[in-house]
Design a protein around this motif. Structure first.
Motif, short mmCIF file in Angstrom:
data_model
loop_
_atom_site.label_atom_id
_atom_site.label_comp_id
_atom_site.label_asym_id
_atom_site.label_seq_id
_atom_site.Cartn_x
_atom_site.Cartn_y
_atom_site.Cartn_z
N LYS A 1 26.81 49.37 48.30
CA LYS A 1 25.71 48.70 46.95
C LYS A 1 26.40 48.02 46.13
O LYS A 1 26.50 46.79 45.55
CB LYS A 1 24.94 49.85 46.51
N PHE A 2 27.96 48.51 45.82
CA PHE A 2 28.81 47.78 44.86
C PHE A 2 29.03 46.60 45.58
O PHE A 2 29.10 45.54 44.87
CB PHE A 2 29.97 48.76 44.53
N GLN A 3 29.63 46.47 46.73
CA GLN A 3 29.98 45.52 47.52
C GLN A 3 28.99 44.21 47.60
O GLN A 3 28.82 43.09 47.54
CB GLN A 3 30.54 45.68 48.73
N ASN A 4 27.65 44.64 47.94
CA ASN A 4 26.38 43.89 47.79
C ASN A 4 26.16 43.09 46.45
O ASN A 4 25.91 41.80 46.57
CB ASN A 4 25.42 44.58 48.46
N THR A 5 26.27 43.88 45.39
CA THR A 5 25.84 43.62 43.93
C THR A 5 26.79 42.69 43.37
O THR A 5 26.61 42.07 42.42
CB THR A 5 25.46 44.61 43.15
N THR A 6 28.02 42.76 43.79
CA THR A 6 29.24 42.18 43.27
C THR A 6 29.86 41.04 44.02
O THR A 6 30.93 40.63 43.62
CB THR A 6 30.40 43.22 42.79
N LYS A 7 29.18 40.75 45.32
CA LYS A 7 29.87 39.84 46.05
C LYS A 7 30.18 38.39 45.37
O LYS A 7 31.09 37.78 45.48
CB LYS A 7 28.75 39.75 47.29
N GLN A 8 28.90 37.91 44.97
CA GLN A 8 28.71 36.68 44.16
C GLN A 8 29.69 36.76 43.02
O GLN A 8 30.39 35.49 42.81
CB GLN A 8 27.41 36.27 43.54
N TYR A 9 29.75 37.74 42.31
CA TYR A 9 30.87 37.80 41.14
C TYR A 9 32.07 37.60 41.58
O TYR A 9 33.03 36.96 40.85
CB TYR A 9 30.45 39.03 40.46
N LEU B 1 35.15 34.93 40.73
CA LEU B 1 36.64 35.13 40.26
C LEU B 1 37.61 34.76 41.30
O LEU B 1 38.56 33.75 40.76
CB LEU B 1 36.66 36.75 40.20
N ARG B 2 37.55 34.49 42.52
CA ARG B 2 38.39 34.07 43.41
C ARG B 2 38.67 32.66 43.25
O ARG B 2 39.80 32.06 43.37
CB ARG B 2 38.03 34.36 44.84
N THR B 3 37.57 31.99 42.81
CA THR B 3 37.87 30.41 42.59
C THR B 3 39.07 29.93 41.60
O THR B 3 39.59 29.22 41.68
CB THR B 3 36.62 29.66 42.17
N PHE B 4 38.92 30.94 40.71
CA PHE B 4 40.14 30.80 39.68
C PHE B 4 41.56 31.13 40.16
O PHE B 4 42.58 30.36 39.69
CB PHE B 4 39.72 31.55 38.40
N PHE B 5 41.43 32.00 40.87
CA PHE B 5 42.74 32.66 41.61
C PHE B 5 43.31 31.31 42.51
O PHE B 5 44.43 31.09 42.40
CB PHE B 5 42.47 33.68 42.25
N ILE B 6 42.30 30.80 43.10
CA ILE B 6 42.80 29.73 44.11
C ILE B 6 43.38 28.68 43.46
O ILE B 6 44.28 28.11 43.79
CB ILE B 6 41.50 29.35 45.00
N LYS B 7 42.73 28.16 42.26
CA LYS B 7 43.07 27.10 41.67
C LYS B 7 44.68 27.27 41.03
O LYS B 7 45.59 26.77 41.16
CB LYS B 7 42.35 26.90 40.49
N ASP B 8 44.63 28.67 40.28
CA ASP B 8 45.76 28.99 39.93
C ASP B 8 47.06 29.02 40.89
O ASP B 8 48.23 28.52 40.66
CB ASP B 8 45.84 30.45 39.32
N SER B 9 46.68 29.59 41.94
CA SER B 9 47.77 29.53 43.23
C SER B 9 48.40 28.23 43.53
O SER B 9 49.44 28.06 43.87
CB SER B 9 47.09 30.34 44.46
N LYS C 1 33.51 49.93 36.24
CA LYS C 1 32.07 49.73 35.89
C LYS C 1 31.24 48.67 36.77
O LYS C 1 30.33 48.80 37.19
CB LYS C 1 31.73 50.00 34.62
N ARG C 2 32.20 47.54 36.43
CA ARG C 2 31.68 46.00 37.02
C ARG C 2 31.47 45.97 38.61
O ARG C 2 30.41 45.72 39.05
CB ARG C 2 32.25 44.84 36.38
N ILE C 3 33.04 46.27 39.22
CA ILE C 3 32.92 46.04 40.44
C ILE C 3 33.34 47.22 41.32
O ILE C 3 33.40 47.53 42.66
CB ILE C 3 34.12 45.29 40.75
N GLY C 4 33.26 48.65 40.60
CA GLY C 4 33.57 49.68 41.44
C GLY C 4 35.07 49.91 41.65
O GLY C 4 35.99 49.21 41.42
N ALA C 5 35.44 51.19 42.28
CA ALA C 5 36.75 51.66 42.40
C ALA C 5 37.50 50.85 43.36
O ALA C 5 36.75 50.43 44.35
CB ALA C 5 36.91 53.26 42.75
N LYS C 6 38.93 50.25 43.27
CA LYS C 6 39.53 49.52 44.13
C LYS C 6 40.07 50.88 45.18
O LYS C 6 40.84 51.50 44.91
CB LYS C 6 40.62 48.60 43.60
#
Length: 341
Positions: A123-131, A135-143, A187-192
């Motif tokens: 459920k965490f993975q499904n509900t946070t996928k878009q979020y 986030l990844r778009t900013f990392f790609i540009k930074d890289s 709380k937002r994305i679940g435990a890693k």
């Protein structure tokens, strides 16, 4: 006179409010719990964890350590209650394969918790996928920008304005994204978790932020980053060790927390013979809800020199020793590393 009294009242009220916020109260108890664990006082540690959780805050790491205490005390009732909370952080069923839970796997209550754990994680993975994709778009540009920094502009003392602005705009856009969509905390994305292991604090978004703290020249953006991180700490939405890496790796942005008084060299953990400004360092550590250096030292010795089921997250960022003679004269060994590579 009345104005002076009012001003003093406001200063005292603000100080008390800061010292009693959620993050302060939570970490006061979890810091104490970890020191009790080191002393093998699992009953006292469990009491401190319960006091921490009563603030309304929980983290998978602390819930897990409380589970270990319960298991060692053979307290099934508390273990089941804590495991239920742990599963809700999104750790998944594989996490319950750890030694702590093995003798309880045939229990029907534990079996139900483990069965539900994967549903919660999914459920965490499904509900946070878009979020997380956002986030990844900013990392790609930074890289991309960082590759330019390390290649085309590697010989430059300062980044050209064009590249500096690209880093700044990308970082500011990330901050705006977090303001709108929430911070990437547990709380937002679940435990890693990978299999049965809770991962360390750093994420791709952390790298974006750290890069700007390292080389950004816009003071307003740096201040906004610092405010954001400390706000999360005050709210109890991140752990002190998650902010610690930013403090250590970004020079001059935060107050000194004394990390460099400890070193890992070969197979040993070392401490500086003389720690300068220890009182001031402890004041800074308290500001970030960390143990004083004495407690920190106990925890890094425990982390590096003992094999344990507990998850005590205190790290030393290893730095190279260039002058061995100076190092031997300035530092002394306080522990032997149980894992030496």
């Amino acid at each position: 006179m009345q104005k002076i009294i009012l001003l003093l009242f406001l200063v005292i009220s603000t100080t008390v409010c800061h010292s009693q916020n959620t993050g302060s109260m939570y970490n006061k108890h979890t810091n104490a719990a970890e020191l009790y664990i080191i002393d093998n006082n699992y009953t006292a540690a469990l009491n401190e964890y319960q006091a921490a959780f009563n603030t309304g805050v929980t983290f998978a790491q602390d819930l897990y350590n409380a589970c270990v205490c319960s298991s060692k005390l053979n307290d099934k009732q508390k273990l089941i209650a804590l495991s239920t909370q742990l599963a809700k952080t999104g750790v998944g069923s594989n996490f319950f394969k750890r030694n702590t839970f093995k003798k309880w796997l045939d229990d029907s209550d534990m079996a139900a918790i483990i069965k539900e754990a994967d549903t919660i994680r999914q459920k965490f993975q499904n509900t946070t996928k878009q979020y997380t994709q956002g986030l990844r778009t900013f990392f790609i540009k930074d890289s991309t920008y960082n590759r330019l920094r390390q290649t085309k502009f590697a010989s430059e003392y300062e980044l050209p304005d064009t590249l500096q602005n690209l880093f700044k705009e990308n970082t500011k856009n990330l901050l705006a994204y977090l303001e709108t969509n929430g911070f990437y905390n547990e709380k937002r994305i679940g435990a890693k978790v990978v299999n049965d292991t809770l991962l360390g604090p750093f994420t791709q978004s952390d790298i974006v932020i750290l890069h700007y703290l390292e080389m950004g020249n816009d003071t307003a953006t740096v201040s906004a980053i610092k405010h954001l991180l400390l706000q999360q700490l005050d709210n109890g939405t991140v752990k002190p060790y998650q902010v610690e890496a930013f403090i250590i790796l970004s020079h001059g942005i935060f107050e000194d927390i004394g990390h460099w008084n400890y070193q890992i060299y070969q197979c040993g953990l070392y401490r500086a013979n003389k720690i300068e400004h220890e009182s001031a360092i402890n004041v800074s550590r308290a500001k970030y809800y960390m143990d004083y250096l004495e407690g920190f030292e106990k925890k890094i010795v425990f982390h590096y020199s003992r094999i344990s089921d507990f998850d005590i997250r205190q790290y030393i960022i290893k730095s190279p020793v260039h002058d061995v003679d100076f190092f031997n004269s300035a530092y002394h060994n306080i522990a032997t590393l149980v894992k030496c590579n």
